[in-house]
Write a protein that holds these residues in place. Structure first.
Motif, short mmCIF file in Angstrom:
data_model
loop_
_atom_site.label_atom_id
_atom_site.label_comp_id
_atom_site.label_asym_id
_atom_site.label_seq_id
_atom_site.Cartn_x
_atom_site.Cartn_y
_atom_site.Cartn_z
N ALA A 115 49.31 16.80 60.66
CA ALA A 115 49.70 18.19 60.42
C ALA A 115 49.98 18.46 58.94
O ALA A 115 49.73 19.56 58.45
CB ALA A 115 50.94 18.52 61.26
N LEU A 119 49.31 21.68 55.87
CA LEU A 119 50.55 22.38 55.54
C LEU A 119 50.37 23.37 54.39
O LEU A 119 50.78 24.54 54.51
CB LEU A 119 51.64 21.36 55.20
N TYR A 123 50.87 27.28 54.78
CA TYR A 123 52.07 27.82 54.11
C TYR A 123 51.70 28.96 53.17
O TYR A 123 52.37 30.01 53.14
CB TYR A 123 52.78 26.70 53.34
N VAL A 141 50.95 29.41 64.94
CA VAL A 141 50.71 27.99 64.67
C VAL A 141 50.85 27.17 65.94
O VAL A 141 50.04 26.28 66.22
CB VAL A 141 51.67 27.49 63.58
N SER A 145 47.77 25.02 67.58
CA SER A 145 47.90 23.57 67.63
C SER A 145 47.80 23.03 69.06
O SER A 145 47.35 21.91 69.27
CB SER A 145 49.24 23.14 67.02
N GLU A 206 58.38 20.97 68.93
CA GLU A 206 57.72 20.98 67.63
C GLU A 206 58.74 21.13 66.51
O GLU A 206 59.54 22.07 66.47
CB GLU A 206 56.72 22.14 67.57
N TRP A 209 56.40 22.12 61.96
CA TRP A 209 56.11 23.48 61.51
C TRP A 209 57.38 24.33 61.49
O TRP A 209 57.51 25.23 60.65
CB TRP A 209 55.06 24.11 62.42
N ASN A 212 59.15 23.66 58.20
CA ASN A 212 58.43 24.05 56.98
C ASN A 212 58.12 25.54 56.90
O ASN A 212 57.88 26.06 55.80
CB ASN A 212 57.11 23.27 56.88
N LEU A 213 58.11 26.23 58.03
CA LEU A 213 57.75 27.65 58.02
C LEU A 213 58.91 28.57 58.35
O LEU A 213 58.74 29.79 58.34
CB LEU A 213 56.60 27.91 59.01
#
Length: 271
Positions: A115, A119, A123, A141, A145, A206, A209, A212-213
């Motif tokens: 993943a 990224l 992003y 996302v 996925s 999850e 993601w 990070n998001l």
């Protein structure tokens, strides 16, 4: 001799089960300890349970906000994925072409890429579209996925439906929508349920993601758990309490849905 072999197999099965379940058992035990008890050496097996860590998690973080975000992202992404994957699997199962298998293998190969490799572009696209720290970005996302897994599972279930049933429905004048709604859906309900449940669990768990998001506004329970890791160290009792509060809802859903899960995963295995 047979009796001895049965005892050995039973002990081996219980040993493996205990080994697998032990981390979850220890998580539950640690959640009801204080921070001092959680880091005590040797570990304390006998102690007075306390709800201190749960109260601190509730006071420090808005648990229900993170839980609401997890519910929305996992449920919506699962439903959206089923709406996309079901027609795709239907066409591949009943209208096969010479490229069908190649497409399926290509879809599965996308899950083999780490993943982190995607990224930066994802992003940047989310930032450009103004979707950072939003539920919309996470839903998109999560859906994409899980889509390859959904298509594969539904395809495996659909292709085991006897084609004679579909031919009979078509001879009676059933449309494609009527064929799917009144013939395929009842026969593949177990597959649909198990696919939805599996992807619901994957979306709920999850973390990559989500971390990070999103942050405080659209963070899921994975974000809440990660917040209890700091430069000063890990707060084991609070971390265990937050983790228990995060996994409890999905464990309950899985427990009550285990019949549909087993039925869908074994569909077509027994001829």
């Amino acid at each position: 001799m047979k009796h001895l072999a049965l005892i050995v197999r039973t002990l081996a099965a219980w040993s493996i089960t205990l080994l697998i379940v032990f981390p979850l058992i220890w998580l539950v035990i640690t959640a009801f300890k204080t921070e001092q008890q959680a880091i005590a050496i040797p570990p304390q097996l006998f102690f007075t349970p306390t709800m201190e860590s749960f109260h601190e998690v509730d006071e420090r973080s808005d648990y229900f906000l993170f839980a609401k975000n997890s519910v929305i992202t996992s449920v919506v992404s699962t439903l959206l994925g089923l709406l996309i994957a079901a027609p795709a699997a239907y066409s591949m199962a009943f209208f096969r072409t010479k490229r069908t298998r190649d497409i399926l293998m290509w879809m599965l190969s996308t899950k083999m890429m780490p993943a982190v490799g995607a990224l930066v572009p994802i992003y940047v696209m989310a930032q450009t579209a103004g979707l950072l720290d939003s539920l919309t970005a996470l839903i998109i996302v999560f859906t994409l996925s899980n889509l390859p897994i959904m298509v594969w599972m539904l395809y495996s279930g659909f292709k085991d439906i006897p084609p004679d049933i579909l031919e009979a429905a078509r001879m009676d004048g059933a449309s494609i929508w009527g064929e799917f709604l009144h013939v395929i859906r009842p026969l593949a309900m177990g597959t649909l349920a198990s696919t939805g449940l599996l992807c619901l669990v994957l979306s709920w768990n999850e973390a990559f993601w989500s971390l990070n998001l999103s942050s405080a506004k659209a963070g899921t329970l994975a974000t809440l758990i990660a917040s209890y890791s700091s430069p000063e160290g890990l707060f084991w009792a609070k971390l265990s309490a937050a983790s228990l509060m995060a996994i409890a809802p999905i464990v309950v859903v899985g427990w009550f849905s285990q019949k549909q899960l087993v039925q869908g995963l074994t569909f077509g295995a027994v001829k």
